[in-house]
Write an enzyme that holds these catalytic residues in place. Structure first.
Site: not given
Ligand code: SAH
Length: 204
Positions: A59
């Site tokens: 993000s």
């Molecule tokens: N907080 C993160 C942003 C990640 S984007 C950062 O600082 O980089 C959202 C993330 O959610 C992705 O890595 C994706 O793989 C994860 N995600 C998507 N669906 C998910 C689920 N059902 N359970 C756990 N993680 C999930």
């Protein structure tokens, strides 16, 4: 490296978003460039999302800052994160509440593994990362004072809401297509407030 860039970005966000001292300190401390892939490192202190592999994105800094404010974090709060990604947001949370109080669930093995390594290297090795489906939360580590989603769902997963203490907060982007940042306060029922349109990758 990048200290001036990080300080300038933090100053801009503090003014624009009227950030608290705790959030400002966290943004000033966590080296975002260490968390993003080498290829986009030069862009680490621009206020924009960046690709982190597996079609996922980290993000934009202002979104991490706004979420940190809305969660009203205090040192010692136990926090559940759904969607570790590269681990940057978890590190910002850890900078406020203490790394040992952060529990993060990531769907992709490769991302979780890379995030663990980076968290170790940057001094946030006490953050716990588990591979799994965030919809289930992390029952063995519940209850939590706070929970947040970094991927968009149609609603807060039941298990996640159950794992929050009464009086606790849950925050995340809700909606398929159009998404709204929603904060729920658990008082028996979940009291919801909307905090504007946002755009996140979908929860799987
Ligand atoms: N907080 C993160 C942003 C990640 S984007 C950062 O600082 O980089 C959202 C993330 O959610 C992705 O890595 C994706 O793989 C994860 N995600 C998507 N669906 C998910 C689920 N059902 N359970 C756990 N993680 C999930």
């Amino acid at each position: 490296m990048f200290e001036r860039e990080r300080e300038q970005l933090t100053e801009r966000l503090v003014r624009r978003e009227r950030l608290s001292e705790a959030t400002a300190r966290a943004l000033r401390t966590v080296p975002r460039h260490e968390f993003v892939p080498q290829a986009v490192r030069e862009d680490a202190y621009r206020d924009r999302p960046l690709p982190i592999g597996e079609g996922q994105t980290i993000s934009a800094p202002h979104m991490v800052a706004i979420m940190t404010e809305l969660l009203e974090l205090s040192p010692g709060h136990r926090v559940l994160e759904i969607g570790t990604g590269c681990g940057y947001h978890a590190a910002v949370t850890a900078a406020v509440v203490g790394a040992e109080n952060v529990f993060s669930v990531e769907y992709y093995d490769e991302l979780a593994e890379a995030a663990r390594k980076t968290l170790d290297r940057t001094g946030y090795g006490d953050v716990s990362v588990r591979v799994g489906d965030g919809k289930e939360g992390w029952p063995e580590r519940a209850p939590f004072d706070r929970a947040y989603l970094t991927c968009a769902a149609s609603d807060f997963p039941d298990a996640v809401v159950e794992q929050i203490r009464d009086g606790g907060l849950v925050l995340g982007p809700l909606g398929n297509g159009q998404q709204t940042l929603v904060r729920g306060r658990k008082n028996g029922e979940l009291e919801r407030e909307q905090h504007g349109r946002v755009r996140f990758v979908p929860l799987r």
